[in-house]
Write an enzyme that holds these catalytic residues in place. Structure first.
Site, PDB file in Angstrom:
ATOM      1  N   ASP A 189       0.855  -1.180   0.000  1.00 41.22           N
ATOM      2  CA  ASP A 189       0.000   0.000   0.000  1.00 41.22           C
ATOM      3  C   ASP A 189       0.895   1.235   0.000  1.00 41.22           C
ATOM      4  O   ASP A 189       1.620   1.484   0.964  1.00 41.22           O
ATOM      5  CB  ASP A 189      -0.869  -0.041   1.269  1.00 41.22           C
ATOM      6  CG  ASP A 189      -2.214   0.617   1.075  1.00 41.22           C
ATOM      7  OD1 ASP A 189      -2.250   1.654   0.401  1.00 41.22           O
ATOM      8  OD2 ASP A 189      -3.200   0.094   1.619  1.00 41.22           O
ATOM      9  N   ASP A 219      -2.813   4.584  -2.648  1.00 39.45           N
ATOM     10  CA  ASP A 219      -3.846   5.208  -1.834  1.00 39.45           C
ATOM     11  C   ASP A 219      -4.280   6.550  -2.438  1.00 39.45           C
ATOM     12  O   ASP A 219      -3.424   7.355  -2.833  1.00 39.45           O
ATOM     13  CB  ASP A 219      -3.247   5.442  -0.430  1.00 39.45           C
ATOM     14  CG  ASP A 219      -4.271   5.857   0.597  1.00 39.45           C
ATOM     15  OD1 ASP A 219      -5.202   5.078   0.842  1.00 39.45           O
ATOM     16  OD2 ASP A 219      -4.137   6.964   1.159  1.00 39.45           O
ATOM     17  N   HIS A 279     -10.894  -2.320   4.441  1.00 34.83           N
ATOM     18  CA  HIS A 279     -10.657  -1.851   5.804  1.00 34.83           C
ATOM     19  C   HIS A 279     -11.352  -0.527   6.113  1.00 34.83           C
ATOM     20  O   HIS A 279     -11.265  -0.047   7.237  1.00 34.83           O
ATOM     21  CB  HIS A 279      -9.143  -1.694   5.996  1.00 34.83           C
ATOM     22  CG  HIS A 279      -8.595  -0.646   5.078  1.00 34.83           C
ATOM     23  ND1 HIS A 279      -8.542  -0.819   3.708  1.00 34.83           N
ATOM     24  CD2 HIS A 279      -8.135   0.605   5.308  1.00 34.83           C
ATOM     25  CE1 HIS A 279      -8.065   0.277   3.143  1.00 34.83           C
ATOM     26  NE2 HIS A 279      -7.796   1.164   4.096  1.00 34.83           N
ATOM     27  N   ASP A 280     -11.992   0.090   5.126  1.00 34.38           N
ATOM     28  CA  ASP A 280     -12.693   1.360   5.338  1.00 34.38           C
ATOM     29  C   ASP A 280     -14.211   1.202   5.347  1.00 34.38           C
ATOM     30  O   ASP A 280     -14.933   2.184   5.503  1.00 34.38           O
ATOM     31  CB  ASP A 280     -12.362   2.351   4.207  1.00 34.38           C
ATOM     32  CG  ASP A 280     -10.924   2.850   4.240  1.00 34.38           C
ATOM     33  OD1 ASP A 280     -10.315   2.857   5.322  1.00 34.38           O
ATOM     34  OD2 ASP A 280     -10.421   3.231   3.159  1.00 34.38           O
ATOM     35  N   GLU A 288      -6.536   3.588  -5.836  1.00 31.39           N
ATOM     36  CA  GLU A 288      -7.760   3.869  -5.081  1.00 31.39           C
ATOM     37  C   GLU A 288      -8.259   5.240  -5.511  1.00 31.39           C
ATOM     38  O   GLU A 288      -7.581   6.244  -5.335  1.00 31.39           O
ATOM     39  CB  GLU A 288      -7.494   3.869  -3.574  1.00 31.39           C
ATOM     40  CG  GLU A 288      -8.796   3.957  -2.808  1.00 31.39           C
ATOM     41  CD  GLU A 288      -8.645   4.575  -1.428  1.00 31.39           C
ATOM     42  OE1 GLU A 288      -9.493   4.302  -0.576  1.00 31.39           O
ATOM     43  OE2 GLU A 288      -7.691   5.342  -1.194  1.00 31.39           O
TER      44      GLU A 288
HETATM   45  O1  TEU Z   1      -9.071   6.047   2.021  1.00 31.76           O
HETATM   46  C1  TEU Z   1      -9.500   7.074   1.197  1.00 31.76           C
HETATM   47  C2  TEU Z   1     -10.822   7.574   1.439  1.00 31.76           C
HETATM   48  O2  TEU Z   1     -11.327   8.330   0.638  1.00 31.76           O
HETATM   49  C3  TEU Z   1     -11.429   7.210   2.730  1.00 31.76           C
HETATM   50  O3  TEU Z   1     -11.373   8.361   3.484  1.00 31.76           O
HETATM   51  C4  TEU Z   1     -12.818   6.785   2.593  1.00 31.76           C
HETATM   52  O4  TEU Z   1     -13.571   7.736   1.877  1.00 31.76           O
HETATM   53  C5  TEU Z   1     -13.350   6.701   3.961  1.00 31.76           C
HETATM   54  O5  TEU Z   1     -12.546   5.837   4.686  1.00 31.76           O
HETATM   55  C6  TEU Z   1     -14.744   6.187   3.958  1.00 31.76           C
HETATM   56  O6  TEU Z   1     -15.262   6.506   5.205  1.00 31.76           O
HETATM   57  C7  TEU Z   1      -7.722   5.777   2.050  1.00 31.76           C
HETATM   58  C8  TEU Z   1      -7.438   4.626   2.981  1.00 31.76           C
HETATM   59  O7  TEU Z   1      -8.055   3.473   2.472  1.00 31.76           O
HETATM   60  C9  TEU Z   1      -7.918   4.988   4.348  1.00 31.76           C
HETATM   61  O8  TEU Z   1      -7.790   3.935   5.251  1.00 31.76           O
HETATM   62  C10 TEU Z   1      -7.096   6.180   4.792  1.00 31.76           C
HETATM   63  O9  TEU Z   1      -7.579   6.650   6.027  1.00 31.76           O
HETATM   64  C11 TEU Z   1      -7.142   7.314   3.787  1.00 31.76           C
HETATM   65  O10 TEU Z   1      -6.954   6.895   2.452  1.00 31.76           O
HETATM   66  C12 TEU Z   1      -6.042   8.309   4.069  1.00 31.76           C
HETATM   67  O11 TEU Z   1      -4.814   7.750   3.735  1.00 31.76           O
END
Ligand code: TEU
Length: 556
Positions: free
Chosen positions: A95, A195, A322-323, A248
């Site tokens: 990542d 990311d 994970h989000d 992403e």
């Molecule tokens: O996530 C990007 C992102 O846009 C997230 O904020 C998403 O919209 C949110 O989690 C939904 O609630 C990436 C990573 O996957 C995330 O874990 C990180 O916190 C973020 O970037 C910042 O690096």
């Protein structure tokens, strides 16, 4: 290898397996569980960041791109992990968080100490009349600007205040980022997940969003992203036929995603988008409660499938990461029909055009945790959101209900390996508490479960059927109120995939040609080839029917 027949498994290292009793997962823990990963038949493992980090955003705030967080292990552990996976033919995807660094990164520290060269690594701007330089908001709440030391200036942070956005317009930044990717390629890494990579092309003058418009439009999919991606590719993974890259893409468009992932553009192998995971957002706002809009979910999945195909792009397919709260809880029935729901959702993704991703625990039907207090949550986003909801006048109970269903921690609870204490994840105190491991765990699934074998069968199908890996896709029965359906075609062969998203039986008319067709896979083991053009589907039933049933030169 083509990404078309690959399946990728996602490991959240903090929550996979703890080999030391610290309560936090680590790289040696993953090494101990390589057999489980390999048994799925996946090609690559995407690891969430495990680099040196103050962990304000669970590792997405990187302080050193070249070193492993000591809590997770050592470089020797990492090398051993690469080798252990490689022994099973499984690659590693890292990542790369290149849109921002932790404010503890050396670049930011040197910027703060007054080194102009490093100040140009970030977006540092004077305020306007005592206000931040523009009206952008952080994705984790509040202004996207914070005071830059005591200089009176501000720095940009689209995420947490400790995640400073990096200035990709600076050629030195681009050199540094290419070096990071090359360093990990030198360790045998062939996969990279970038990311929020579609945020690196923000216009250098950082204009405010016009009154009443969405500020995300000002910095998302900016014109220079494509140029910077092509440059990064040319300096690292671009000429390596074994490389696998996924971007992403936050709040993106199909047009942009076609451009990112069409192989002719030399940018990325594929893209994640999140539109289908916002169908339970009221008015586009995450921190709300709303039953999911099935018609919209279907429309989005099919629209993206078709338009990416038309443009020669390639999608990453996923329900979970994970989000995201667990898809089982959002789109199906984790209580009354857990097996049917889990396998129905998996069928939809795994037979579609694109590269499926399996998020750890999905393969055993893990659900959101049954937390009862705000103190159970640790994610900065959830904590900020809860505070903002309560500050807006909402009752504690209503705010809690929203956090309970939307928090990213829902996906981050430890992998449930056994019915024992803490799901067998740790001998210590887990950093996040599992709640239903007595009922849902790998050991029981291996012994007598039906979700895990179904995942293995689905993954095998993609490897053995070019129809799935390479076939075209077209939507079917788009207007049906409870069934998602699509057709795949490849040469003489056709596949009809049907999925009932609801807890009541339903029926639909299929083309006559599929009557008597072969059941390629079904989550109801008693499913029979359709005897008529009217097919009855049980609650959460998923069914894939193939014609002609015995193609030449292809084994099933
Ligand atoms: O996530 C990007 C992102 O846009 C997230 O904020 C998403 O919209 C949110 O989690 C939904 O609630 C990436 C990573 O996957 C995330 O874990 C990180 O916190 C973020 O970037 C910042 O690096």
């Amino acid at each position: 290898m083509s990404v078309h027949d690959m399946v990728i498994y996602q490991v959240y290292p903090k929550s996979f397996y703890d080999s030391t009793g610290s309560g936090v997962g680590d790289l040696r823990g993953v090494i101990e569980k390589v057999a489980h990963i390999a048994s799925l038949g996946v090609d690559m493992v995407w690891f969430n960041p495990f680099f040196v980090s103050p962990q304000r955003d669970n590792g997405y705030d990187i302080a050193d791109y070249y070193a492993i967080d000591p809590a997770m292990g050592t470089m020797a552990d990492f090398e051993e992990l690469v080798a252990a996976l490689d022994a099973h033919g499984v690659g590693v995807m890292l990542d790369m968080v290149l849109n921002h660094t932790s404010t503890e990164h050396e670049w930011f520290r040197r910027a703060l100490a007054g080194e102009a060269a490093y100040q140009d690594f970030f977006f540092i701007r004077p305020g306007v009349d005592g206000h931040p330089p523009n009206n952008w908001v952080s994705k984790f709440g509040g202004s996207a600007w914070a005071p830059f030391g005591d200089t009176g200036d501000y720095y940009l942070h689209l995420f947490d205040v400790t995640q400073a956005d990096v200035n990709w317009h600076n050629p030195r930044v681009r050199d540094e980022m290419a070096k990071v990717v090359e360093f990990w390629r030198g360790k045998g890494v062939r996969g990279f997940r970038f990311d929020v990579i579609n945020l690196i092309g923000k216009p250098a003058d950082l204009p405010s969003a016009p009154e009443g418009t969405d500020d995300r439009a000002m910095y998302t999919d900016g014109a220079s992203v494509h140029e910077y991606l092509r440059e990064l590719a040319a300096r690292s993974y671009g000429l390596d036929p074994d490389s696998v890259t996924v971007g992403e893409m936050s709040s993106t468009s199909v047009e942009a995603c076609v451009q990112y992932s069409n192989p002719d553009n030399d940018e990325l192998s594929m893209v994640f988008n999140f539109h289908h995971l916002k169908v339970d957002y009221r008015d586009g706002q995450k921190w709300t409660l709303m039953p999911f809009d099935f018609a919209e979910l279907k429309r989005l999945l099919m629209d993206w499938a078709v338009r990416m195909q038309e443009g020669g792009g390639w999608n990453a397919l996923f329900w979970n990461n994970h989000d995201q709260p667990r898809a089982l809880d959002r789109f199906a029935d984790p209580v009354g029909h857990r097996y049917e729901s889990a396998t129905m959702l998996a069928t939809v993704i795994h037979l579609l055009r694109g590269t499926p991703y399996v998020y750890m625990g999905e393969e055993i039907g893990m659900t959101d945790p049954e937390y009862t207090a705000i103190g159970d949550y640790v994610d900065v986003e959830a904590i900020n959101a809860y505070a903002a909801l309560v500050a807006s006048g909402m009752s504690d109970a209503d705010a809690f209900a929203i956090v309970h269903s939307k928090a990213r921690d829902n996906a981050r609870t430890p992998m449930q390996w056994s019915p024992e204490a803490h799901g067998g994840f740790t001998t210590g105190t887990p950093w996040l508490r599992p709640t239903n491991h007595e009922r849902i765990n790998v050991a029981d699934e291996e012994a007598s479960g039906r979700i895990l074998p179904y995942y293995r069968a689905l993954i095998r199908l993609r490897k053995t059927h070019p129809l799935i890996a390479e076939g075209t896709v077209e939507p079917f029965a788009l207007d049906h109120p409870s069934v998602l359906a699509y057709l795949r075609r490849h040469g003489e062969q056709q596949l009809l995939v049907l999925a009932n998203f609801y807890g009541e039986p339903t029926s639909l008319a299929i083309p006559d040609a599929f009557v008597g067709g072969e059941i390629l896979i079904a989550n109801d083991p008693s499913a029979e080839p359709p005897a008529s053009a009217e097919v009855l589907l049980r609650p959460y039933e998923a069914l894939a029917i193939r014609i002609p049933s015995q193609p030449q030169g292809e084994q099933s």
